[in-house]
Design a protein around this motif. Structure first.
Motif, PDB file in Angstrom:
ATOM      1  N   PRO A 177       8.143   0.221  -3.311  1.00 44.22           N
ATOM      2  CA  PRO A 177       7.268  -0.024  -2.159  1.00 44.22           C
ATOM      3  C   PRO A 177       8.111  -0.232  -0.899  1.00 44.22           C
ATOM      4  O   PRO A 177       9.219  -0.778  -0.956  1.00 44.22           O
ATOM      5  CB  PRO A 177       6.511  -1.303  -2.544  1.00 44.22           C
ATOM      6  CG  PRO A 177       6.628  -1.370  -4.033  1.00 44.22           C
ATOM      7  CD  PRO A 177       7.951  -0.777  -4.389  1.00 44.22           C
ATOM      8  N   ILE A 178       7.576   0.213   0.227  1.00 44.63           N
ATOM      9  CA  ILE A 178       8.330   0.093   1.476  1.00 44.63           C
ATOM     10  C   ILE A 178       7.761  -1.022   2.324  1.00 44.63           C
ATOM     11  O   ILE A 178       6.588  -1.366   2.245  1.00 44.63           O
ATOM     12  CB  ILE A 178       8.320   1.419   2.253  1.00 44.63           C
ATOM     13  CG1 ILE A 178       6.884   1.790   2.651  1.00 44.63           C
ATOM     14  CG2 ILE A 178       8.942   2.539   1.449  1.00 44.63           C
ATOM     15  CD1 ILE A 178       6.813   2.978   3.556  1.00 44.63           C
ATOM     16  N   SER A 179       8.641  -1.624   3.110  1.00 42.41           N
ATOM     17  CA  SER A 179       8.213  -2.666   4.053  1.00 42.41           C
ATOM     18  C   SER A 179       7.663  -2.034   5.311  1.00 42.41           C
ATOM     19  O   SER A 179       7.688  -0.817   5.476  1.00 42.41           O
ATOM     20  CB  SER A 179       9.426  -3.543   4.394  1.00 42.41           C
ATOM     21  OG  SER A 179       9.992  -4.065   3.200  1.00 42.41           O
ATOM     22  N   GLU A 180       7.200  -2.852   6.225  1.00 40.38           N
ATOM     23  CA  GLU A 180       6.678  -2.356   7.511  1.00 40.38           C
ATOM     24  C   GLU A 180       7.795  -1.659   8.289  1.00 40.38           C
ATOM     25  O   GLU A 180       8.918  -2.159   8.356  1.00 40.38           O
ATOM     26  CB  GLU A 180       6.120  -3.521   8.325  1.00 40.38           C
ATOM     27  CG  GLU A 180       5.540  -3.080   9.664  1.00 40.38           C
ATOM     28  CD  GLU A 180       5.013  -4.263  10.464  1.00 40.38           C
ATOM     29  OE1 GLU A 180       4.574  -4.053  11.600  1.00 40.38           O
ATOM     30  OE2 GLU A 180       5.088  -5.398   9.943  1.00 40.38           O
ATOM     31  N   VAL A 181       7.471  -0.500   8.854  1.00 41.40           N
ATOM     32  CA  VAL A 181       8.445   0.261   9.634  1.00 41.40           C
ATOM     33  C   VAL A 181       8.364  -0.193  11.083  1.00 41.40           C
ATOM     34  O   VAL A 181       7.287  -0.200  11.696  1.00 41.40           O
ATOM     35  CB  VAL A 181       8.166   1.779   9.539  1.00 41.40           C
ATOM     36  CG1 VAL A 181       9.073   2.550  10.479  1.00 41.40           C
ATOM     37  CG2 VAL A 181       8.351   2.256   8.108  1.00 41.40           C
ATOM     38  N   ASN A 182       9.503  -0.594  11.640  1.00 42.45           N
ATOM     39  CA  ASN A 182       9.565  -1.053  13.028  1.00 42.45           C
ATOM     40  C   ASN A 182      10.316  -0.019  13.864  1.00 42.45           C
ATOM     41  O   ASN A 182      11.432   0.361  13.553  1.00 42.45           O
ATOM     42  CB  ASN A 182      10.289  -2.403  13.122  1.00 42.45           C
ATOM     43  CG  ASN A 182       9.499  -3.512  12.446  1.00 42.45           C
ATOM     44  OD1 ASN A 182       8.285  -3.599  12.619  1.00 42.45           O
ATOM     45  ND2 ASN A 182      10.184  -4.349  11.671  1.00 42.45           N
ATOM     46  N   LEU A 183       9.667   0.423  14.936  1.00 45.60           N
ATOM     47  CA  LEU A 183      10.273   1.389  15.837  1.00 45.60           C
ATOM     48  C   LEU A 183      10.605   0.722  17.156  1.00 45.60           C
ATOM     49  O   LEU A 183       9.866  -0.142  17.644  1.00 45.60           O
ATOM     50  CB  LEU A 183       9.330   2.574  16.097  1.00 45.60           C
ATOM     51  CG  LEU A 183       8.930   3.412  14.886  1.00 45.60           C
ATOM     52  CD1 LEU A 183       7.996   4.526  15.312  1.00 45.60           C
ATOM     53  CD2 LEU A 183      10.158   3.991  14.197  1.00 45.60           C
ATOM     54  N   THR A 213       6.699  11.502  11.172  1.00 43.50           N
ATOM     55  CA  THR A 213       6.551  11.305   9.727  1.00 43.50           C
ATOM     56  C   THR A 213       7.864  10.770   9.180  1.00 43.50           C
ATOM     57  O   THR A 213       8.918  11.407   9.330  1.00 43.50           O
ATOM     58  CB  THR A 213       6.197  12.631   9.035  1.00 43.50           C
ATOM     59  OG1 THR A 213       4.966  13.128   9.579  1.00 43.50           O
ATOM     60  CG2 THR A 213       6.030  12.418   7.536  1.00 43.50           C
ATOM     61  N   ILE A 214       7.826   9.595   8.565  1.00 39.00           N
ATOM     62  CA  ILE A 214       9.022   8.928   8.054  1.00 39.00           C
ATOM     63  C   ILE A 214       8.912   8.853   6.534  1.00 39.00           C
ATOM     64  O   ILE A 214       7.962   8.274   5.992  1.00 39.00           O
ATOM     65  CB  ILE A 214       9.163   7.516   8.657  1.00 39.00           C
ATOM     66  CG1 ILE A 214       9.163   7.609  10.188  1.00 39.00           C
ATOM     67  CG2 ILE A 214      10.417   6.832   8.153  1.00 39.00           C
ATOM     68  CD1 ILE A 214       8.975   6.287  10.868  1.00 39.00           C
ATOM     69  N   VAL A 270       3.321   7.571   8.608  1.00 44.19           N
ATOM     70  CA  VAL A 270       3.018   8.370   9.801  1.00 44.19           C
ATOM     71  C   VAL A 270       2.774   7.416  10.958  1.00 44.19           C
ATOM     72  O   VAL A 270       1.937   6.513  10.876  1.00 44.19           O
ATOM     73  CB  VAL A 270       1.790   9.269   9.587  1.00 44.19           C
ATOM     74  CG1 VAL A 270       1.472  10.042  10.872  1.00 44.19           C
ATOM     75  CG2 VAL A 270       2.021  10.227   8.441  1.00 44.19           C
ATOM     76  N   MET A 271       3.531   7.592  12.035  1.00 40.18           N
ATOM     77  CA  MET A 271       3.419   6.750  13.231  1.00 40.18           C
ATOM     78  C   MET A 271       2.948   7.589  14.412  1.00 40.18           C
ATOM     79  O   MET A 271       3.449   8.690  14.644  1.00 40.18           O
ATOM     80  CB  MET A 271       4.769   6.117  13.561  1.00 40.18           C
ATOM     81  CG  MET A 271       5.328   5.228  12.455  1.00 40.18           C
ATOM     82  SD  MET A 271       4.352   3.722  12.191  1.00 40.18           S
ATOM     83  CE  MET A 271       4.691   2.830  13.708  1.00 40.18           C
ATOM     84  N   VAL A 274      -0.487   5.953   8.884  1.00 41.82           N
ATOM     85  CA  VAL A 274      -0.415   5.902   7.421  1.00 41.82           C
ATOM     86  C   VAL A 274       0.716   4.944   7.064  1.00 41.82           C
ATOM     87  O   VAL A 274       1.855   5.128   7.497  1.00 41.82           O
ATOM     88  CB  VAL A 274      -0.137   7.303   6.824  1.00 41.82           C
ATOM     89  CG1 VAL A 274      -0.016   7.214   5.303  1.00 41.82           C
ATOM     90  CG2 VAL A 274      -1.249   8.279   7.213  1.00 41.82           C
ATOM     91  N   SER A 275       0.405   3.915   6.260  1.00 42.71           N
ATOM     92  CA  SER A 275       1.398   2.886   5.967  1.00 42.71           C
ATOM     93  C   SER A 275       2.134   3.104   4.654  1.00 42.71           C
ATOM     94  O   SER A 275       3.159   2.488   4.412  1.00 42.71           O
ATOM     95  CB  SER A 275       0.733   1.499   5.951  1.00 42.71           C
ATOM     96  OG  SER A 275      -0.314   1.479   4.997  1.00 42.71           O
TER      97      SER A 275
END
Length: 460
Positions: A128-134, A120-121, A157-158, A151-152
């Motif tokens: 608004p947040i951008s796409e999360v890259n892991l 959970t990030i 949530v990843m 969840v975007s």
């Protein structure tokens, strides 16, 4: 013809996936590790003397291996640290406070079995947040880590999926600098941030039961060590239960003692191992390393094996709950020994096998009678009379001597005694009148009496 057979095999695999998985297990595996590494569905039976060791869990249970004797690790995920921990961007101009949970996990991977957990990030902003890259740091050979967004929106949530292809080949990988099975440390990083999530990964390629080595195990005839349900025999013994002495003729391994009969006279020696005879009755059988045991040669009670209240195992009765004794003929139910006032054998004996064994002088199902004891009617008559009528020998000491007795005077017609009561008739000390009364013992009191009015002869 070959094409048809190939097509049939493919159909079996497609429409009978359970069959295909069972075929993957190496049923000839010589060790627990070899079995588990033959496929992710494969399990090992650690029960001594099991005929089948390596199969699917369902297959082992069908073969008679109990569930608690099946070793089938599937890996696991344990959270080591889970706290609110702020992360800062590397670019100060765009610095935003973030945190991710959890921060540290421990994974045990069985090759072919995925382990999934969620991150959970949270971004501490209303923007608004951008796409999360892991991403990850260096991953050990054969291990794959993939990510999927569940969840975007904030918080994000990843889903993280971690899987290992296979256990390492110790020969091929002997030159590798890394530990063959871990533990390995891997970092999951959020691109653009200084901190991430720590994973400690270990492959489950070894069986834990190998560390539980039982030296000189009875399951191995005391001539070897029991490891994961299998015997590792001492020299010169061999066989499933270390029953064969390779330095002796084959038949000598089937003798329970120096001068004993081969296979106890109940079987034959085949390849240094006793094959027990089968009695005519299919419910009866011989067993044991030398066919020394049977399930029908046990004590009987009332003509029934183990009183029909237990199982016959190697000549001894194993009684069902509520039964005891060499022949399981002794019940532990004491209800027939209890009197109506809840005393066991009237406090005058012991309850054995559901029957009262009375002390001398006492008799009856609950030791309620005593041929040599004073009559209870006579024993209490003075107190009954003084408490009911204030007459008799104890009328002047009634309250002092008779406090143990509870008396109820009835005006109704005399009734028959109830269970647990005795009926008494006595003559009054002061006149020619008679009176009837019943006596009954009650819990926490010595006696209780019910008295009817005096019956006096009619005057002439």
């Amino acid at each position: 013809m070959d094409v048809k057979l190939l097509g049939l095999s493919l159909l079996l695999v497609l429409f009978c996936p359970g069959w295909a998985k069972e075929k993957m297990c190496l049923k000839s595996a010589s060790s627990c590790e070899q079995c588990l590494q033959s496929g992710p569905e494969c399990a090992w039976c650690i029960a001594p003397q099991s005929n089948i060791r390596c199969h699917t869990s369902d297959g082992l249970q069908r073969a008679g291996c109990q569930k608690n004797n099946i070793y089938n690790p599937q890996g696991r995920v344990d959270v080591v640290r889970n706290e609110i921990r702020l992360l800062s961007r590397t670019e100060p101009a765009n610095a935003v406070a973030w945190y991710v949970q959890p921060q540290e996990l421990s994974l045990r991977l069985r090759p072919g079995v995925s382990q999934i957990f969620f991150l959970t990030i949270t971004m501490l902003t209303d923007q608004p947040i951008s796409e999360v890259n892991l991403g990850t740091s260096s991953v050990p050979k054969g291990v794959t880590i993939t990510f999927r967004s569940v969840v975007s929106k904030n918080p994000v949530v990843m889903e993280v999926n971690v899987e290992a292809d296979q256990c390492p080949n110790e020969i091929e990988d002997s030159n590798q600098s890394q530990n063959l099975t871990g533990p390995w440390s891997v970092q999951i990083t959020l691109r653009g941030f200084t901190l991430g999530v720590k994973l400690e990964i270990t492959l489950e390629c070894q069986c834990e039961c190998t560390s539980n080595r039982e030296e000189n195990s009875p399951s191995c005839g005391g001539r070897g060590s029991l490891v994961c349900g299998q015997c590792e025999c001492n020299e010169p013994y061999t066989g499933l239960q270390c029953q064969t002495n390779s330095s002796l003729p084959d038949d000598d391994s089937c003798h329970p003692g120096p001068n004993a009969t081969v296979c106890s006279g109940r079987g034959k020696c085949v390849d240094s191992f006793c094959e027990c005879d089968k009695p005519v009755n299919p419910a009866q059988r011989y067993s044991g390393q030398f066919c020394e045991c049977s399930n029908f040669d046990c004590p009987k009670h009332n003509g029934r094996l183990c009183g029909n209240h237990g199982r016959c195992i190697c000549g001894s009765c194993i009684c069902n709950d509520g039964w005891t004794g060499e022949d399981c003929g002794c019940t532990m139910n004491a209800s027939r020994c209890v009197t109506t006032d809840n005393r066991v054998c009237n406090d005058k004996g012991l309850c054995e096998c559901g029957v009262c064994r009375c002390s001398p002088q006492y008799a009856g199902p609950t030791c309620e009678t005593c041929s040599m004891c004073p009559s209870r009617c006579l024993q209490h008559v003075d107190c009954v009379e003084c408490l009911a009528f204030r007459t008799g020998a104890k009328k002047d000491r009634c309250d002092q001597d008779c406090g143990y007795l509870t008396v109820t005077v009835m005006e109704t017609e005399r009734s028959s005694p109830q269970p647990g009561e005795i009926l008494c008739k006595r003559q009054s000390h002061e006149d020619s009148c008679a009176f009837y009364y019943t006596l009954q013992r009650v819990p926490f009191r010595e006696e209780r009496a019910v008295v009817w009015a005096k019956e006096c002869p009619s005057a002439l």
